[in-house]
Design a protein around this motif. Structure first.
Motif, PDB file in Angstrom:
ATOM      1  N   ALA A 409       0.810  -1.218   0.000  1.00 56.55           N
ATOM      2  CA  ALA A 409       0.000   0.000   0.000  1.00 56.55           C
ATOM      3  C   ALA A 409       0.844   1.268   0.000  1.00 56.55           C
ATOM      4  CB  ALA A 409      -0.932   0.005   1.216  1.00 56.55           C
ATOM      5  N   LEU A 410       2.176   1.148  -0.033  1.00 64.31           N
ATOM      6  CA  LEU A 410       3.048   2.318  -0.055  1.00 64.31           C
ATOM      7  C   LEU A 410       2.962   3.041  -1.390  1.00 64.31           C
ATOM      8  CD1 LEU A 410       6.400   1.111   1.597  1.00 64.31           C
ATOM      9  CD2 LEU A 410       4.799   2.818   2.506  1.00 64.31           C
ATOM     10  N   SER A 411       3.125   4.345  -1.344  1.00 63.60           N
ATOM     11  CA  SER A 411       3.219   5.102  -2.586  1.00 63.60           C
ATOM     12  C   SER A 411       4.538   4.768  -3.279  1.00 63.60           C
ATOM     13  CB  SER A 411       3.147   6.602  -2.294  1.00 63.60           C
ATOM     14  OG  SER A 411       4.288   7.015  -1.545  1.00 63.60           O
ATOM     15  N   ALA A 412       4.584   4.928  -4.586  1.00 67.80           N
ATOM     16  CA  ALA A 412       5.797   4.615  -5.350  1.00 67.80           C
ATOM     17  C   ALA A 412       6.972   5.473  -4.885  1.00 67.80           C
ATOM     18  CB  ALA A 412       5.531   4.827  -6.841  1.00 67.80           C
ATOM     19  N   ALA A 413       6.713   6.746  -4.561  1.00 63.38           N
ATOM     20  CA  ALA A 413       7.790   7.646  -4.145  1.00 63.38           C
ATOM     21  C   ALA A 413       8.413   7.178  -2.826  1.00 63.38           C
ATOM     22  CB  ALA A 413       7.262   9.076  -4.014  1.00 63.38           C
ATOM     23  N   SER A 414       7.582   6.866  -1.838  1.00 64.70           N
ATOM     24  CA  SER A 414       8.103   6.417  -0.537  1.00 64.70           C
ATOM     25  C   SER A 414       8.841   5.100  -0.666  1.00 64.70           C
ATOM     26  CB  SER A 414       6.950   6.277   0.459  1.00 64.70           C
ATOM     27  OG  SER A 414       6.340   7.521   0.714  1.00 64.70           O
ATOM     28  N   ALA A 415       8.314   4.191  -1.485  1.00 64.82           N
ATOM     29  CA  ALA A 415       8.975   2.900  -1.674  1.00 64.82           C
ATOM     30  C   ALA A 415      10.351   3.080  -2.309  1.00 64.82           C
ATOM     31  CB  ALA A 415       8.100   1.990  -2.537  1.00 64.82           C
ATOM     32  N   SER A 416      10.474   3.993  -3.265  1.00 60.16           N
ATOM     33  CA  SER A 416      11.752   4.224  -3.940  1.00 60.16           C
ATOM     34  C   SER A 416      12.786   4.825  -2.987  1.00 60.16           C
ATOM     35  CB  SER A 416      11.548   5.154  -5.138  1.00 60.16           C
ATOM     36  OG  SER A 416      10.703   4.561  -6.094  1.00 60.16           O
ATOM     37  N   VAL A 417      12.360   5.799  -2.174  1.00 58.65           N
ATOM     38  CA  VAL A 417      13.285   6.429  -1.214  1.00 58.65           C
ATOM     39  C   VAL A 417      13.774   5.392  -0.212  1.00 58.65           C
ATOM     40  CG1 VAL A 417      13.461   8.103   0.653  1.00 58.65           C
ATOM     41  CG2 VAL A 417      12.284   8.732  -1.475  1.00 58.65           C
ATOM     42  N   LEU A 418      12.850   4.605   0.323  1.00 57.75           N
ATOM     43  CA  LEU A 418      13.228   3.603   1.319  1.00 57.75           C
ATOM     44  C   LEU A 418      14.134   2.540   0.708  1.00 57.75           C
ATOM     45  CD1 LEU A 418      12.949   2.617   4.207  1.00 57.75           C
ATOM     46  CD2 LEU A 418      10.876   1.394   3.533  1.00 57.75           C
ATOM     47  N   ALA A 419      13.862   2.158  -0.535  1.00 55.92           N
ATOM     48  CA  ALA A 419      14.699   1.158  -1.197  1.00 55.92           C
ATOM     49  C   ALA A 419      16.142   1.641  -1.320  1.00 55.92           C
ATOM     50  CB  ALA A 419      14.119   0.825  -2.572  1.00 55.92           C
ATOM     51  N   ARG A 420      16.343   2.924  -1.652  1.00 53.91           N
ATOM     52  CA  ARG A 420      17.700   3.456  -1.761  1.00 53.91           C
ATOM     53  C   ARG A 420      18.403   3.414  -0.400  1.00 53.91           C
ATOM     54  NH1 ARG A 420      15.283   7.539  -4.932  1.00 53.91           N
ATOM     55  NH2 ARG A 420      15.421   8.987  -3.160  1.00 53.91           N
ATOM     56  N   GLU A 421      17.693   3.769   0.654  1.00 46.46           N
ATOM     57  CA  GLU A 421      18.297   3.811   1.988  1.00 46.46           C
ATOM     58  C   GLU A 421      18.660   2.417   2.500  1.00 46.46           C
ATOM     59  OE1 GLU A 421      19.206   6.353   3.745  1.00 46.46           O
ATOM     60  OE2 GLU A 421      18.441   7.866   2.360  1.00 46.46           O
ATOM     61  N   LEU A 422      17.911   1.390   2.059  1.00 47.83           N
ATOM     62  CA  LEU A 422      18.117   0.041   2.582  1.00 47.83           C
ATOM     63  C   LEU A 422      19.091  -0.781   1.750  1.00 47.83           C
ATOM     64  CD1 LEU A 422      14.487  -0.982   3.635  1.00 47.83           C
ATOM     65  CD2 LEU A 422      16.343  -0.130   5.060  1.00 47.83           C
ATOM     66  N   HIS A 423      19.765  -0.132   0.822  1.00 41.64           N
ATOM     67  CA  HIS A 423      20.681  -0.881  -0.045  1.00 41.64           C
ATOM     68  C   HIS A 423      21.773  -1.568   0.776  1.00 41.64           C
ATOM     69  CE1 HIS A 423      22.632  -2.037  -3.714  1.00 41.64           C
ATOM     70  NE2 HIS A 423      23.776  -1.484  -3.323  1.00 41.64           N
ATOM     71  N   VAL A 424      22.172  -0.954   1.887  1.00 42.97           N
ATOM     72  CA  VAL A 424      23.179  -1.545   2.775  1.00 42.97           C
ATOM     73  C   VAL A 424      22.636  -1.477   4.199  1.00 42.97           C
ATOM     74  CG1 VAL A 424      25.521  -1.424   3.669  1.00 42.97           C
ATOM     75  CG2 VAL A 424      25.062  -0.802   1.286  1.00 42.97           C
ATOM     76  N   ARG A 425      22.742  -2.597   4.928  1.00 44.66           N
ATOM     77  CA  ARG A 425      22.265  -2.626   6.310  1.00 44.66           C
ATOM     78  C   ARG A 425      23.358  -3.160   7.226  1.00 44.66           C
ATOM     79  NH1 ARG A 425      18.888  -5.758   3.952  1.00 44.66           N
ATOM     80  NH2 ARG A 425      19.229  -7.486   5.395  1.00 44.66           N
ATOM     81  N   GLY A 426      23.161  -2.928   8.532  1.00 43.89           N
ATOM     82  CA  GLY A 426      24.098  -3.445   9.537  1.00 43.89           C
ATOM     83  C   GLY A 426      24.055  -4.958   9.604  1.00 43.89           C
ATOM     84  N   GLY A 427      25.128  -5.574  10.078  1.00 45.13           N
ATOM     85  CA  GLY A 427      25.247  -7.020  10.086  1.00 45.13           C
ATOM     86  C   GLY A 427      24.317  -7.716  11.054  1.00 45.13           C
ATOM     87  N   ARG A 428      23.887  -7.053  12.142  1.00 42.40           N
ATOM     88  CA  ARG A 428      23.015  -7.700  13.115  1.00 42.40           C
ATOM     89  C   ARG A 428      21.549  -7.335  12.888  1.00 42.40           C
ATOM     90  NH1 ARG A 428      25.701  -9.670  17.587  1.00 42.40           N
ATOM     91  NH2 ARG A 428      23.945  -9.288  18.986  1.00 42.40           N
ATOM     92  N   THR A 429      21.259  -6.787  11.728  1.00 42.08           N
ATOM     93  CA  THR A 429      19.901  -6.349  11.445  1.00 42.08           C
ATOM     94  C   THR A 429      19.243  -7.276  10.428  1.00 42.08           C
ATOM     95  OG1 THR A 429      20.451  -4.044  11.864  1.00 42.08           O
ATOM     96  CG2 THR A 429      18.482  -4.479  10.559  1.00 42.08           C
ATOM     97  N   ALA A 430      18.056  -7.779  10.780  1.00 38.83           N
ATOM     98  CA  ALA A 430      17.255  -8.596   9.860  1.00 38.83           C
ATOM     99  C   ALA A 430      16.082  -7.752   9.368  1.00 38.83           C
ATOM    100  CB  ALA A 430      16.749  -9.845  10.570  1.00 38.83           C
ATOM    101  N   LEU A 431      15.619  -8.050   8.163  1.00 38.13           N
ATOM    102  CA  LEU A 431      14.570  -7.241   7.546  1.00 38.13           C
ATOM    103  C   LEU A 431      13.446  -8.142   7.040  1.00 38.13           C
ATOM    104  CD1 LEU A 431      13.658  -4.400   6.598  1.00 38.13           C
ATOM    105  CD2 LEU A 431      14.800  -4.910   4.415  1.00 38.13           C
ATOM    106  N   ALA A 432      12.223  -7.719   7.330  1.00 38.22           N
ATOM    107  CA  ALA A 432      11.033  -8.404   6.818  1.00 38.22           C
ATOM    108  C   ALA A 432       9.982  -7.350   6.508  1.00 38.22           C
ATOM    109  CB  ALA A 432      10.498  -9.418   7.826  1.00 38.22           C
ATOM    110  N   ALA A 433       9.016  -7.736   5.721  1.00 37.43           N
ATOM    111  CA  ALA A 433       7.914  -6.826   5.393  1.00 37.43           C
ATOM    112  C   ALA A 433       6.641  -7.642   5.252  1.00 37.43           C
ATOM    113  CB  ALA A 433       8.202  -6.062   4.103  1.00 37.43           C
ATOM    114  N   THR A 434       5.513  -6.985   5.470  1.00 34.62           N
ATOM    115  CA  THR A 434       4.216  -7.632   5.279  1.00 34.62           C
ATOM    116  C   THR A 434       3.490  -6.969   4.118  1.00 34.62           C
ATOM    117  OG1 THR A 434       3.078  -6.149   6.832  1.00 34.62           O
ATOM    118  CG2 THR A 434       4.045  -8.172   7.733  1.00 34.62           C
ATOM    119  N   ALA A 435       2.627  -7.745   3.482  1.00 34.39           N
ATOM    120  CA  ALA A 435       1.802  -7.229   2.391  1.00 34.39           C
ATOM    121  C   ALA A 435       0.519  -8.036   2.337  1.00 34.39           C
ATOM    122  CB  ALA A 435       2.539  -7.319   1.055  1.00 34.39           C
TER     123      ALA A 435
END
Length: 587
Positions: A409-435
């Motif tokens: 349900a995210l707007s395309a603009a918000s999804a694109s910004v977040l995608a750029r920021e998440l290109h690299v994450r910390g080693g102890r961080t896990a990521l999941a999403a719901t849809a």
């Protein structure tokens, strides 16, 4: 049929005894089906002298049932043409749909007791009779003279047989022969049973397109295979003898739920499925579609691994809570555990309230007992996608799972910004999403999908009813961990009967409501909200929900006595019965 004075005296005496003493007498000399009906009449407040079945204009005199029954009724009426009697057909609410009279004399007599088109003959309104008692007992009956509970019907005799949908087994109506008791014959009982079977055969030949498609596919598959064959539709289940002996009843229920879940999502299936007992079966088959409607799924099943008769070893340590018996849910849990253990970003699909975040948190903490789970709502992502991304990228002192809510349900603009920021994450961080909507999430504008490596789908609660006892215990443990609270078997049956449109989230709300009424001890049916005692055929408007809640409350206050409940609500009993059926109320 015994109409001797002695027999009539026995029945009359037993009826008087029942009216004086309530439902406790043994009623010696009264047929079992009649005795049970009389006791129901007393408990439901049916008057012993007269009745009011009520008239409804909502009956469908041109229904499929009437169409299929018409030639059978005509033949039956011809067979009894020399006797002053009538042939009648009711709908599934015990309302008379059609009546063919043998002569004008019997017609006038039947009109006086409102045994006419549009009038209701439910047992709870009219007492023991050849229509309503068939619905209550589930079998054909013959009620003669003093066997009627209401005095004004005791000059009549009636023989009724259920007409069942040959596909679902549900009683669609009742075929009845009625006459004066002096003209009654046991032959009438046989005649209505034979005629009802003929109507059922006509219904079989006149199935709707969706049911026909499922039935045809099942028939073709079963005739070409020696394997166990199972067909599951939204309302119907078909299986051959091999299927009924392949697995236990509990396993079969789980497999049916699993196939309904698959039919909503896949064109075909070829997979190994582990059932609640531990048995493993291989299923292969296809989805059946009629036009644009999914009719269901038909599969062949073969037992790959039976249950080991040796008891499993006793393991020390705390029991694992939340374990599902649903094959589709077990597959989702395995995918989630594997993705989290490997650090692979995971997309978890499912309906709102289905427990997606709950599953992620439970599985993550099982892998990392000291870990943290942070859920980021969609609104927060929309308002500050850059900030959210930088928080996730920051290195964590402890293992941390970030869960992005409803990215479809995210707007395309918000999804694109977040995608750029998440290109690299910390080693102890896990990521999941719901849809919720996988198709919408897969849009080209949603660049977030490029980050995820695995996906799984959480099964709706309506497709895993076998999990309810475990889920109830788990939710109660979360809500009141230090209290002794249990759900009685009767209350659990109501929970299992409900369809749970709000999934696990709604279950939490329901149990929270029950705990406010019963903070400790046994949760009874009356402690549950009204919605759990109603399974309507169609979604309700808000005004309908308020009416349903008022009816449930009145029935509870009067211990299920429908006559008293109708009086307190200012409704005719016939109207109350119609509303109870309309809303699927069970009190």
């Amino acid at each position: 049929m015994d109409r001797s004075p002695d027999r009539r005296l026995v029945l009359s005496s037993a009826r008087v005894d029942l009216l004086e003493r309530g439902t406790s007498p043994e009623l010696h000399g009264v047929p079992e089906v009649v005795a049970a009906s009389w006791k129901r009449c007393v408990s439901q407040g049916v008057g012993p002298e007269s009745f009011s079945g009520g008239y409804s204009e909502e009956f469908d005199a041109a229904s499929r049932l009437v169409h299929c029954a018409a030639p059978v009724l005509d033949r039956l009426a011809q067979q009894i043409a020399d006797i002053p009697a009538c042939v009648a057909l009711s709908d599934d609410r015990a309302r008379i749909l059609s009546r063919i009279d043998g002569d004008p004399w019997i017609s006038r007599l039947l009109d006086r007791v409102h045994f006419a088109r549009g009038f209701g003959y439910a047992e709870g309104a009219v007492g023991t009779n050849g229509v309503g008692t068939v619905f209550e007992s589930g079998r054909s009956v013959q009620i003669v003279g003093e066997e009627h509970f209401v005095a004004s019907l005791q000059s009549f005799a009636c023989a009724g047989a259920p007409v069942r949908d040959p596909f679902t087994g549900r009683i669609e109506g009742v075929l009845d022969i009625s006459c004066l008791s002096d003209h009654s014959s046991p032959v009438f009982h046989s005649m209505v049973r034979v005629a009802a079977a003929q109507i059922e055969q006509n219904l079989l030949l006149d199935r709707d397109v969706v049911q026909q498609a499922l039935f045809d596919r099942y028939t073709r598959t079963e005739s070409r295979s020696r394997d166990a064959v199972l067909a599951v539709g939204t309302r119907s289940v078909l299986s051959n003898r091999a299927m009924s002996t392949l697995v236990s009843a509990t396993d079969l229920q789980a497999l049916e739920d699993h196939l309904r879940f698959l039919a909503e999502r896949h064109d075909d299936v070829d997979a190994l499925v582990t059932l609640p007992s531990g048995a493993t079966v291989r299923i292969d088959g296809d989805r059946v579609v009629a036009g644009s409607t999914v009719a269901g799924m038909v599969v062949r099943a073969r037992l790959v691994c039976d249950v080991d008769a040796t008891p499993p070893p006793v393991r020390s340590g705390p029991a694992v809570t939340g374990a599902s018996t649903s094959p589709s849910m077990q597959a989702a849990e395995r995918t989630v555990s594997d993705a989290l253990s490997r650090g692979a970003p995971l997309l978890l699909l499912g309906e709102p309230g289905s427990g997606r975040t709950r599953m992620l948190g439970r599985r993550f903490r099982r892998l990392y007992p000291d870990g943290e789970v942070v859920v980021v709502p969609r609104a927060e992502i929309e308002s500050a996608p850059t900030t959210v991304g930088r928080r996730i990228r920051a290195d964590a002192a402890v293992p941390r799972l970030w869960v992005l809510g409803d990215i479809d349900a995210l707007s395309a603009a918000s999804a694109s910004v977040l995608a750029r920021e998440l290109h690299v994450r910390g080693g102890r961080t896990a990521l999941a999403a719901t849809a919720v909507d996988g198709t919408r999430a897969a849009g080209e504008e949603n660049r977030l999908l490029r980050i995820f490596r695995r996906s799984a789908t959480v099964t709706p609660l309506r497709h895993r009813t076998a999990d309810l006892p475990g889920l109830v215990a788990e939710v109660l443990g979360d809500l009141v961990p230090q209290r002794e609270v249990r759900v009685t078997a009767e209350a659990m049956r109501l929970l299992e009967r409900y369809r749970w449109p709000g999934n696990v989230g709604q279950l939490v709300e329901v149990l929270g409501h029950a705990l406010r009424r019963r903070p400790v001890g046994d949760i009874e049916p009356d402690d549950l909200p009204s919605v759990c005692q109603s399974v309507p055929r169609e979604p309700l408007r808000r005004v309908d929900e308020l009416e349903r809640d008022a009816i449930v409350q009145a029935l509870r206050e009067h211990d299920g006595n429908r006559k008293a409940a109708a009086l307190s609500l200012g409704l005719a009993r016939s109207t109350l019965y119609r509303k109870i059926h309309q809303y699927g109320i069970s009190v």
